[in-house]
Design a protein around this motif. Structure first.
Motif, short mmCIF file in Angstrom:
data_model
loop_
_atom_site.label_atom_id
_atom_site.label_comp_id
_atom_site.label_asym_id
_atom_site.label_seq_id
_atom_site.Cartn_x
_atom_site.Cartn_y
_atom_site.Cartn_z
N THR A 23 -8.34 -17.28 -53.72
CA THR A 23 -7.71 -18.32 -52.92
C THR A 23 -8.06 -19.70 -53.45
OG1 THR A 23 -7.70 -16.98 -50.90
CG2 THR A 23 -7.59 -19.36 -50.61
N SER A 43 -5.93 -33.07 -46.97
CA SER A 43 -6.27 -31.65 -47.06
C SER A 43 -5.15 -30.79 -46.49
CB SER A 43 -7.58 -31.36 -46.33
OG SER A 43 -7.48 -31.69 -44.95
N VAL A 44 -4.48 -31.29 -45.46
CA VAL A 44 -3.37 -30.54 -44.87
C VAL A 44 -2.20 -30.46 -45.85
CG1 VAL A 44 -1.64 -30.53 -43.03
CG2 VAL A 44 -4.02 -31.11 -42.51
N ALA A 47 -3.09 -28.08 -48.63
CA ALA A 47 -3.04 -26.70 -48.14
C ALA A 47 -1.60 -26.20 -48.10
CB ALA A 47 -3.68 -26.62 -46.76
N GLU A 48 -0.68 -27.06 -47.65
CA GLU A 48 0.72 -26.66 -47.57
C GLU A 48 1.29 -26.42 -48.97
OE1 GLU A 48 2.62 -29.75 -45.39
OE2 GLU A 48 1.93 -29.04 -43.43
N VAL A 52 -2.10 -22.21 -48.52
CA VAL A 52 -3.35 -21.70 -47.95
C VAL A 52 -3.64 -22.46 -46.66
CG1 VAL A 52 -4.25 -21.13 -50.24
CG2 VAL A 52 -4.82 -23.34 -49.21
N SER A 53 -4.72 -22.10 -46.00
CA SER A 53 -5.10 -22.79 -44.77
C SER A 53 -5.89 -24.06 -45.09
CB SER A 53 -5.93 -21.88 -43.88
OG SER A 53 -7.19 -21.61 -44.48
N GLN A 54 -5.89 -25.00 -44.14
CA GLN A 54 -6.66 -26.23 -44.34
C GLN A 54 -8.16 -25.96 -44.49
OE1 GLN A 54 -8.85 -27.93 -42.09
NE2 GLN A 54 -9.15 -29.62 -43.56
N PRO A 55 -8.76 -25.04 -43.69
CA PRO A 55 -10.17 -24.73 -43.90
C PRO A 55 -10.47 -24.19 -45.30
CG PRO A 55 -9.48 -23.98 -41.74
CD PRO A 55 -8.24 -24.41 -42.46
N SER A 56 -9.49 -23.50 -45.90
CA SER A 56 -9.69 -23.01 -47.26
C SER A 56 -9.85 -24.16 -48.24
CB SER A 56 -8.52 -22.12 -47.69
OG SER A 56 -8.47 -20.93 -46.95
N THR A 58 -11.12 -27.07 -47.48
CA THR A 58 -12.46 -27.61 -47.24
C THR A 58 -13.52 -26.76 -47.93
OG1 THR A 58 -11.78 -28.51 -45.09
CG2 THR A 58 -14.15 -28.18 -45.46
N ARG A 59 -13.41 -25.43 -47.80
CA ARG A 59 -14.37 -24.55 -48.47
C ARG A 59 -14.29 -24.69 -49.99
NH1 ARG A 59 -12.80 -21.11 -44.10
NH2 ARG A 59 -11.17 -20.13 -45.37
#
Length: 280
Positions: A23, A43-44, A47-48, A52-56, A58-59
């Protein structure tokens, strides 16, 4: 702007040396494609774009050593041009991945300037009857390729490319048949099962020779002789040209230690010609 000084190249350099999940590699791949725009994306938005997801996201930033995505974006704004610039298309992310793999091969060539470790491995592999060759998951293809060619010159090669409860049994069977060494190909992400199998092999008296992506790979502590060959991380999935080439170098070193190797190859060629095995 030179290719080496492009935003995409700077991003590629930032990602190199980090062990990323699939990911996270997807995010990195997206960032390289949109290198000029990334410093200005939230980050949003990233992610789009990456799916992937926004938390991904961040990680992902944390995996690169930043406190979070805002810190990563600040860093990118410092090293990127002040405002987005159009991509001139001279070097794309696919070419960059190939160039990185070429650099991995250069590193391997430099390591092979000292042939002693490979020569030692060749003697160990040639002298082991049978010769078990282990490789699971991502490394299964490397083990299969080595075993395919090794069987043409070595009298008893045993491919171990499937895990499960019988893996230790197959190692035990090789030991009971007289094996003295085991060759392992170990590539990211490293399965725990491989580490356990190598520990069992060492406890059973086998000398473990391992081709791995790094001298600091998890398998290092359960290997007697570790030969590093870096993998490429510029694409979503690793590229393993250097480990494959090192496997062929090991085959060469093993053949040098097998007096009957040339005769076996000539015998195979004669039989193949008689059977019309290959299309000329």
């Amino acid at each position: 702007m030179s290719a080496a000084d492009s935003p995409a190249a700077r991003l590629q350099a930032l990602f190199e040396g980090h062990r990323l999940t699939p990911t996270q590699r997807r995010i990195a791949h997206c960032m390289v494609r949109r290198a000029a725009d990334v410093p200005f994306l939230s980050s949003v938005e990233l992610a789009e774009l990456a799916g992937v997801s926004q938390p991904s996201v961040t990680r992902f930033a944390v995996a690169l050593g930043f406190d979070g995505y805002p810190a990563l974006r600040r860093h990118l704004r410092e090293v990127a041009p002040a405002e987005p610039v159009p991509d001139n298309g001279t070097v794309n992310e696919y070419q960059q991945a190939v160039e990185a793999e070429i650099q991995n091969l250069r590193h391997l060539a430099e390591a092979l300037a000292d042939p002693v470790p490979v020569q030692r491995a060749g003697r160990l592999l040639a002298g082991s009857r049978p010769l078990p060759v282990l490789g699971l998951r991502a490394a299964a293809a490397q083990a299969h390729g080595f075993a395919y060619f090794a069987a043409k010159v070595h009298p008893d090669v045993r491919l171990l490319n499937e895990g499960g409860s019988m893996l230790h049994d197959r190692i035990d069977a090789a030991v009971h048949a007289g094996a003295g060494a085991l060759l392992c190909f170990a590539l990211p992400r490293h399965p725990r099962e491989v580490v356990d199998a190598l520990a069992h092999a060492k406890e059973s008296g086998l000398t473990v020779v391992t081709v791995a992506d790094s001298a600091f790979a998890p398998v290092a502590k359960v290997s007697d002789l570790l030969l590093p060959a870096p993998v490429g991380t510029g694409l979503v999935f690793d590229t393993a040209c250097a480990p494959m080439l090192l496997g062929r170098v090991l085959l060469e070193a093993m053949c040098d230690e097998l007096p009957e190797a040339q005769a076996r190859l000539e015998e195979f060629d004669a039989k193949a010609a008689a059977r019309g095995l290959f299309v000329e």
